[in-house]
Motif scaffolding. Structure first.
Motif, PDB file in Angstrom:
ATOM      1  N   LEU A 159      14.158 -38.973 -36.595  1.00 31.77           N
ATOM      2  CA  LEU A 159      13.271 -40.131 -36.510  1.00 31.77           C
ATOM      3  C   LEU A 159      13.256 -40.738 -35.110  1.00 31.77           C
ATOM      4  CD1 LEU A 159      14.020 -41.922 -39.904  1.00 31.77           C
ATOM      5  CD2 LEU A 159      11.865 -40.833 -39.228  1.00 31.77           C
ATOM      6  N   LEU A 160      14.414 -40.794 -34.473  1.00 29.52           N
ATOM      7  CA  LEU A 160      14.453 -41.359 -33.125  1.00 29.52           C
ATOM      8  C   LEU A 160      13.778 -40.429 -32.118  1.00 29.52           C
ATOM      9  CD1 LEU A 160      17.906 -43.151 -32.823  1.00 29.52           C
ATOM     10  CD2 LEU A 160      15.644 -44.150 -32.953  1.00 29.52           C
ATOM     11  N   SER A 161      13.906 -39.111 -32.336  1.00 29.73           N
ATOM     12  CA  SER A 161      13.197 -38.162 -31.468  1.00 29.73           C
ATOM     13  C   SER A 161      11.690 -38.383 -31.578  1.00 29.73           C
ATOM     14  CB  SER A 161      13.542 -36.723 -31.861  1.00 29.73           C
ATOM     15  OG  SER A 161      14.875 -36.415 -31.545  1.00 29.73           O
ATOM     16  N   VAL A 162      11.202 -38.541 -32.814  1.00 25.56           N
ATOM     17  CA  VAL A 162       9.770 -38.789 -33.027  1.00 25.56           C
ATOM     18  C   VAL A 162       9.363 -40.116 -32.401  1.00 25.56           C
ATOM     19  CG1 VAL A 162       7.995 -39.214 -34.780  1.00 25.56           C
ATOM     20  CG2 VAL A 162       9.655 -37.364 -35.104  1.00 25.56           C
ATOM     21  N   TYR A 163      10.209 -41.125 -32.542  1.00 22.43           N
ATOM     22  CA  TYR A 163       9.894 -42.443 -31.977  1.00 22.43           C
ATOM     23  C   TYR A 163       9.815 -42.384 -30.453  1.00 22.43           C
ATOM     24  CZ  TYR A 163      10.529 -47.231 -30.384  1.00 22.43           C
ATOM     25  OH  TYR A 163      10.392 -48.433 -29.729  1.00 22.43           O
ATOM     26  N   PHE A 164      10.794 -41.752 -29.822  1.00 22.95           N
ATOM     27  CA  PHE A 164      10.814 -41.683 -28.363  1.00 22.95           C
ATOM     28  C   PHE A 164       9.667 -40.851 -27.806  1.00 22.95           C
ATOM     29  CE2 PHE A 164      15.625 -42.539 -28.397  1.00 22.95           C
ATOM     30  CZ  PHE A 164      15.434 -43.879 -28.086  1.00 22.95           C
ATOM     31  N   LYS A 191       6.582 -40.453 -29.500  1.00 20.17           N
ATOM     32  CA  LYS A 191       5.488 -40.687 -30.447  1.00 20.17           C
ATOM     33  C   LYS A 191       4.103 -40.407 -29.881  1.00 20.17           C
ATOM     34  CE  LYS A 191       5.657 -45.722 -29.601  1.00 20.17           C
ATOM     35  NZ  LYS A 191       6.897 -45.727 -28.805  1.00 20.17           N
ATOM     36  N   ASN A 192       3.955 -40.469 -28.576  1.00 19.37           N
ATOM     37  CA  ASN A 192       2.654 -40.212 -27.956  1.00 19.37           C
ATOM     38  C   ASN A 192       2.519 -38.791 -27.414  1.00 19.37           C
ATOM     39  OD1 ASN A 192       1.737 -42.891 -28.414  1.00 19.37           O
ATOM     40  ND2 ASN A 192       2.899 -43.584 -26.632  1.00 19.37           N
ATOM     41  N   VAL A 194       5.897 -33.596 -33.280  1.00 15.54           N
ATOM     42  CA  VAL A 194       5.403 -34.952 -33.483  1.00 15.54           C
ATOM     43  C   VAL A 194       4.050 -34.978 -34.191  1.00 15.54           C
ATOM     44  CG1 VAL A 194       4.641 -37.071 -32.319  1.00 15.54           C
ATOM     45  CG2 VAL A 194       6.733 -35.906 -31.572  1.00 15.54           C
ATOM     46  N   LYS A 221      15.579 -46.964 -22.725  1.00 13.49           N
ATOM     47  CA  LYS A 221      14.661 -48.083 -22.732  1.00 13.49           C
ATOM     48  C   LYS A 221      14.163 -48.453 -21.325  1.00 13.49           C
ATOM     49  CE  LYS A 221      13.560 -50.309 -25.793  1.00 13.49           C
ATOM     50  NZ  LYS A 221      12.374 -50.189 -26.674  1.00 13.49           N
ATOM     51  N   ASN A 275       3.397 -36.777 -37.799  1.00 13.85           N
ATOM     52  CA  ASN A 275       2.510 -37.951 -37.888  1.00 13.85           C
ATOM     53  C   ASN A 275       1.393 -37.747 -38.910  1.00 13.85           C
ATOM     54  OD1 ASN A 275       3.977 -39.355 -35.989  1.00 13.85           O
ATOM     55  ND2 ASN A 275       2.611 -38.869 -34.280  1.00 13.85           N
TER      56      ASN A 275
END
Length: 216
Positions: free
Chosen positions: A96-101, A103-104, A36, A212, A40
């Motif tokens: 992309l979804l792995s990075v989104y989930f 992201k922190n 990540v 979610k 970023n």
């Protein structure tokens, strides 16, 4: 399954060569895995390169066998160009979804062709839901959609257990990618195979809701 297509051979060969390079070269593995923080900071190549690295030989074999079982169905129905659009589109969406989930979580990392393979699996099941699979340990033909659902259940288990560097979140993203891209490329499926279109949407929605609601 018939003769294995050249594109499938090339993809399996690329995954094997790059993965084995990563097994034996720590700096290479670290440079190209999904992580990540570096992504970023602009290292977008990792979104694709991580899909050709694997955590170990078993991980590589599982993904490549899954690709082998399902690739010819997509190639036979949609052709090479659309197959590659689904493969790489699913790979990127899974990443992309792995990075989104995560992201922190700047140190979160993952590898594997899971996103791309999940996309091909979902595409193949949409295109030919009645096909059967035979496995060495299970001498009974298994409907393809049962294997597909089982693959996603393995994803859920991997997400919950945080197993190794394997990109379990990418299974989910890849499945969504394969599902959506196939329907965009083949809208006739809504009239010829509506039941399977709806059935395969259910586990995707369940996985999304679990993620979610924080139950993953």
């Amino acid at each position: 399954m018939g003769n294995i297509d050249l594109i499938t051979i090339i993809l399996i060969g690329a995954n094997a060569l790059i993965s084995y390079k990563g097994f034996n070269d720590y700096s290479f593995f670290e440079k190209y895995k999904l992580q990540v923080g570096p992504i970023n900071r602009g290292e977008k190549l990792r979104l694709v390169s991580s899909g050709f690295l694997h955590a170990n030989t078993q991980h590589l074999l599982f993904n490549m066998l899954s690709l082998y079982f399902f690739a010819d169905v997509v190639l036979g129905n949609l052709g090479s160009i659309k197959f590659l659009i689904i493969y790489f589109g699913s790979l990127v969406l899974g990443s992309l979804l792995s990075v989104y989930f995560h992201k922190n979580e700047y140190n979160y990392s993952a590898v594997g062709a899971s996103g791309a393979v999940s996309g091909i699996i979902y595409s193949a099941i949409l295109l030919q839901p009645g096909m059967k699979l035979m496995f060495f340990l299970v001498p009974i033909p298994i409907p393809a959609y049962i294997f597909g659902v089982g693959y996603l259940l393995y994803s859920i288990y991997g997400m919950k257990k945080q197993l190794g560097n394997i990109g379990h979140d990418a299974h989910f993203g890849g499945a969504v990618g394969g599902y959506l891209i196939t329907l965009i490329l083949s809208p006739w499926l809504f009239s010829t195979n509506l039941f399977m279109v709806v059935l395969l949407a259910i586990p995707i929605l369940i996985l999304f809701l679990l993620k979610k609601t924080g139950n993953m």
